[in-house]
Scaffold this motif. Structure first.
Motif: not given
Length: 281
Positions: A34-45
């Motif tokens: 969930q942490y991965v999904t949020k930061h890759i999709l929303e924050d473009k990390w």
């Protein structure tokens, strides 16, 4: 003696083989996913930034995560819902560059060959690289002036009137006049030999050292080049910079400065820059 049955022996063998295989970890790391999904999709990390930052934020949960290599495999295999290689900016945009022969171009000022070793090795704070980012190739169209600090990777993004000598000089002089700590913050600036930087040495005379890369050697100010690539995620080539609001530019600058970096031990440029500011102020 015991009787031997081939079918039973085969079943027992297959059961033992299944037991000796590495246990799949995917189902055990749901909070991390969930942490991965949020930061890759929303924050473009990037996946590596996500893994590195999670390690710093959740040291007690090392068993509840996977390494960067495994995370990339999960994404390749489509195991994470709504997340695939289309979401990984750098993985899609890498391409082989072809070499072109260039005409000789004059160096506008002091060569980068004279830059002190402490600047080259990033051992001290206050040494910057500068460049411009264009949108639409139209005469008189505004551009972005970008400056990146070599040690902390902190970035400034300014909207200026045009990609010309006068606009760059005005922006730099405005910065020197508005910041009482400018000389301590900007000990040196490294530029390429674009005509828009012809007056850079003059604008920073008796304030900062100015160095110029060799002609057609953008890799000599690679930190700034890399960060300009981050800006392109939000402002692709062909975009009219005049239509980009100042609030949008500030948001992009903040995103760049709040992105965890492996080179900074997964701290953010903002955190590192703030640490250096405390030493000055």
């Amino acid at each position: 003696t015991h009787d031997y049955y081939a079918e039973t022996g085969q079943l027992l063998y297959e059961r033992h083989r299944c037991a000796c295989q590495a246990k799949g970890k995917f189902l055990k790391v749901e909070p991390f996913i969930q942490y991965v999904t949020k930061h890759i999709l929303e924050d473009k990390w990037s996946p590596d930034a996500v893994v590195g930052r999670f390690k710093k934020e959740a040291e007690h949960q090392q068993d509840a995560m996977v390494c960067t290599k495994t995370l990339y495999r999960y994404i390749d295999e489509g195991l994470i819902a709504n997340l695939n290689n289309m979401n990984l900016w750098l993985k899609l945009r890498r391409k082989t560059k072809t070499k072109h022969s260039r005409e000789r171009k004059r160096i506008l000022g002091q060569s980068i060959e004279l830059r002190p070793q402490e600047v080259n090795e990033r051992t001290t704070f206050g040494h910057w690289e500068i460049d411009t980012v264009i949108g639409k190739k139209t005469k008189g169209e505004p551009v972005l002036l970008t400056l990146t600090e070599r040690l902390t990777r902190y970035m400034l993004v300014l909207k200026i009137k045009a990609k010309d000598e006068v606009s760059v000089k005005e922006a730099i002089q405005s910065m020197t006049q508005s910041n009482p700590y400018f000389a301590k913050l900007f000990k040196s600036v490294t530029s390429d030999n674009g005509s828009e930087f012809a007056s850079l040495s003059d604008a920073l005379h008796n304030i900062s050292d100015v160095y110029f890369t060799h002609p057609y050697s953008s890799w000599e100010r690679g930190t700034n080049e890399r960060h300009n690539g981050l800006i392109r995620r939000f402002i692709p080539k062909g975009t009219y910079i005049r239509d980009v609001a100042l609030t949008t530019i500030t948001r992009i600058q903040d995103w760049c400065n709040q992105l965890p970096r492996k080179i900074l031990d997964y701290k953010t440029p903002q955190e590192c820059f703030s640490d250096e500011l405390l030493k000055i102020t």
